[in-house]
Enzyme design. Structure first.
Site, PDB file in Angstrom:
ATOM      1  N   SER A   1       6.733   1.583  -1.959  1.00 14.23           N
ATOM      2  CA  SER A   1       6.479   0.393  -2.759  1.00 14.23           C
ATOM      3  C   SER A   1       5.489   0.717  -3.867  1.00 14.23           C
ATOM      4  CB  SER A   1       5.910  -0.713  -1.886  1.00 14.23           C
ATOM      5  OG  SER A   1       4.568  -0.411  -1.532  1.00 14.23           O
ATOM      6  N   LYS A   2       5.406  -0.185  -4.804  1.00 12.54           N
ATOM      7  CA  LYS A   2       4.481  -0.031  -5.921  1.00 12.54           C
ATOM      8  C   LYS A   2       3.055   0.175  -5.406  1.00 12.54           C
ATOM      9  CE  LYS A   2       2.577  -3.555  -8.378  1.00 12.54           C
ATOM     10  NZ  LYS A   2       1.228  -3.058  -8.623  1.00 12.54           N
ATOM     11  N   ARG A   3       2.733  -0.525  -4.354  1.00 14.65           N
ATOM     12  CA  ARG A   3       1.392  -0.426  -3.787  1.00 14.65           C
ATOM     13  C   ARG A   3       1.081   0.993  -3.299  1.00 14.65           C
ATOM     14  NH1 ARG A   3      -1.392  -4.787  -3.620  1.00 14.65           N
ATOM     15  NH2 ARG A   3      -2.984  -3.798  -2.343  1.00 14.65           N
TER      16      ARG A   3
ATOM     17  N   GLY B   1       2.168   3.708  -4.568  1.00 14.41           N
ATOM     18  CA  GLY B   1       1.870   4.515  -5.736  1.00 14.41           C
ATOM     19  C   GLY B   1       0.432   4.294  -6.187  1.00 14.41           C
ATOM     20  N   ASP B   2       0.030   3.035  -6.236  1.00 13.61           N
ATOM     21  CA  ASP B   2      -1.338   2.711  -6.637  1.00 13.61           C
ATOM     22  C   ASP B   2      -2.332   3.364  -5.681  1.00 13.61           C
ATOM     23  OD1 ASP B   2      -0.132   1.166  -8.522  1.00 13.61           O
ATOM     24  OD2 ASP B   2      -0.448  -0.738  -7.488  1.00 13.61           O
TER      25      ASP B   2
END
Length: 555
Positions: free
Chosen positions: A267-269, A271-272
């Site tokens: 998920s995008k999270r 990556g962050d």
RNA sequence: GCCGCGUUGGUCAAUCGGUUAAGACGCCUCCCUUUCACGGAGGAAUGAGGGGUUCGAUUCCCCUACGCGGUACCA
């Protein structure tokens, strides 16, 4: 004669384009091209509550960056438009099919309000069945045209009571189909619930829309993420009732891309949290203004991004890993797609990028590197608006010409950039010199900025040479400056020869002088060969830098 | 809970009944390079568990475990 192959990518415009989405596009695209078919982009914007302005254009931009341009899309309509489901809904396309299903007894009206549905779920929830389904048993207890008297149903309809249309799934049947990746997959209809087909606002759900649109757009093969597998039986039933199961596209459910640590889909999270991109390009949420970094802005080449994605779940069986798009179009086969999900490995992703940076001529990406320099406040080509070498590489035609260098295919005319200004030529030489040590395009800045911006002698760490510094070395460099000023030909080989001869004459090991020189010119212990650097720096700048540090060492 | 799909080194993965179980990334050692890389040579590291089938299972079947996905008027 079989039908023309047609595939579609059908994203909903709700935010950034996830790398898993790009891989789905890629596989769609590869298959379509390989079979001389069409690749279509269809926007699934049936959920107006999740609509995000700009997301649609953003998806288009991502595809353009990747070079995976659709043959038909909202922006380049073909004969099967419109390509936005909201527009198709406005034309009444879906309602008629929903109505037909009701007429023929395959669907029914349901008047339950969201609140009532919620109530039903909590009421029938048990430890053994935490999520009760609106199915063949529960529908008898709900407010719908199956449970209510016909007169009441008519009354509700006439009164304009909000309602949805649900598919009527009959129990006791085995539904199966052949997935192109997984083979035979079976489902018992007993476990399939009566999915909503048409929402109260008249919009179709994904289930109805995907079937109707795939039929109307003559889709022959449908690739989608594995998360769709559980709803396949609903789609099959719909095909059977509406258009005939034999007309159904061939399905392929792609494995998921998982997070590197732990489990679950990426998920995008993640990556962050882990410091790598998940979206293809920068995405700015219009609501929060928050920007999420993309692969492009992180310094990835589209060729590498695609290559990496292609290998995440597929291989050609030979061990070869470097593929240009054209190779992939030729080699890709679904039967070599892995069934299991793959954990994303950013290190490997960078390796792919590194390989492409090294193999591609610098002209292919110098514009992007230039942009990175400028973003860092360094301008290698002052005043130059658009680099003369700006070459929009078409990954299919353009890249295929470069491909041999990296893929070992038969030689074809190579990409041959022609510098238009001396500054540009120099810029290219510099990039050529440092490309081996760059994994990301952004790293060119760290690796080559000293060419454009002299290191400040005051901040150079001279500790590696200071303890061993002496009068003999000092004198050597004073003499070196004198000799450099007399040089007739300023070339790396000549400079090196001169330098070594002088060192011999001074009875100092060249090695003891190389590091000081490097520090003077580069400002750190990194970079290409010192003489290559000096050659590109030119006599004046080289001498200036030596002098600058020399005075400091003397003190 | 139920349904579905998966499971080969840390990661990506080859193998389509018989191999010393490839290769790549990463990691470690050495060489090259008096920088950093590139390159070269090595090294550590893998078939979830249990039953079958078979002369022989990583490979075929079953069970278990684990993981993931789904279980919305989201896609």
């Amino acid at each position: 004669m079989s039908k023309k192959v047609r595939l579609r990518f059908a994203p909903s415009p709700t935010g950034g384009l996830h790398l898993g989405g790009v891989r789905t596009v890629l596989y769609n695209y590869l298959f379509a091209r390989q079979h001389k078919g069409d690749f279509i982009l269809r926007i699934e914007d049936t959920d107006q509550s999740r609509y995000v302005p700009g997301a649609e254009q953003y998806i288009l931009d991502c595809l353009a960056w990747c070079g995976l341009e659709p043959d038909e899309s909202p922006f380049h309509p073909g004969p099967h438009g419109p390509y936005r489901q909201s527009e198709r809904k406005a034309q009444g396309i879906y309602a008629q099919y929903a109505a037909r299903l009701v007429q023929e007894g395959h669907a029914y009206y349901a008047f339950d309000t969201p609140g009532e549905l919620e109530e039903m779920r909590t009421h029938y929830k048990t430890p053994e069945n935490p999520s009760p389904q609106y199915n063949h048993v529960l529908r008898t207890k709900m407010k719908n045209s199956l449970s209510l008297p016909a007169a009441e149903v008519q009354q509700l309809l006439d009164a304009g009571t909000p309602h949805v249309i649900r598919i009527k799934v009959m129990p006791g049947e085995d539904i199966h189909f052949t997935d192109l990746i997984r083979g035979e997959v079976h489902f018992a209809t007993d476990g399939v619930d009566d999915k909503v087909l048409l929402k109260a606002d008249g919009m179709p759900t994904y289930h109805l829309a995907v079937v109707v649109d795939d039929h109307l757009m003559e889709i022959t093969h449908a690739f989608r993420g594995e998360e769709w597998l559980p709803s396949a039986p609903v789609h099959i039933l719909l095909w059977r009732h509406l258009f005939g199961e034999d007309k159904m596209p061939r399905w392929a459910h792609l494995p998921l891309i998982l997070k590197p640590d732990g489990n679950g889909k990426l998920s995008k999270r993640d990556g962050d949290r882990l410091g790598f991109p998940v979206f293809a390009m920068n995405w700015t949420d219009p609501a929060t203004g928050e920007t999420t970094k993309g692969f492009r802005e992180m310094g990835f080449l589209p060729e590498a991004f695609l290559n990496m994605l292609a290998m995440l779940g597929w291989n050609d069986g030979t061990g070869k890993e470097l593929f240009a798009l054209q190779d992939l179009i030729e080699k890709f086969t679904l039967d070599r797609v892995h069934k299991g999900g793959a954990k994303f490995d950013f290190e490997k992703a960078k390796w792919f990028n590194h390989e492409w940076i090294r193999q591609l001529p610098v002209g292919a990406y110098q514009d992007q590197v230039l942009a990175h320099f400028r973003a860092a406040g360094i301008d290698p080509l002052p005043g130059q608006q658009t680099p003369g070498l700006a070459t929009a590489l078409d990954p299919v035609s353009g890249l295929s010409e470069i491909a041999p260098a990296i893929t070992g295919a038969a030689a074809v005319p190579a990409f041959d950039p022609i510098p238009v200004t001396p500054e540009e030529e120099k810029f290219q030489k510099i990039l050529e010199l440092v490309k081996d040590r760059c994994h990301l395009l952004s790293e060119f800045v760290q690796q080559a900025s000293f060419f454009f911006k002299a290191p400040d002698p005051a901040v150079i760490d001279l500790s590696p040479v200071r303890p061993k510094w002496n009068e003999a070395k000092q004198q050597f460099f004073v003499e070196l400056i004198r000799q450099l000023q007399l040089m007739k030909t300023w070339e790396a080989a000549v400079l090196e020869k001169e330098f070594k001869e002088m060192a011999a004459a001074a009875s100092i090991k060249p090695g003891d002088l190389l590091l000081p020189l490097r520090l003077m010119l580069v400002g750190g212990k990194f970079g290409p060969g010192v003489f290559d650097i000096a050659a590109l720096l030119g006599p004046e700048e080289t001498i200036r830098r030596i002098k600058g540090v020399l005075t400091l060492l003397q003190s």
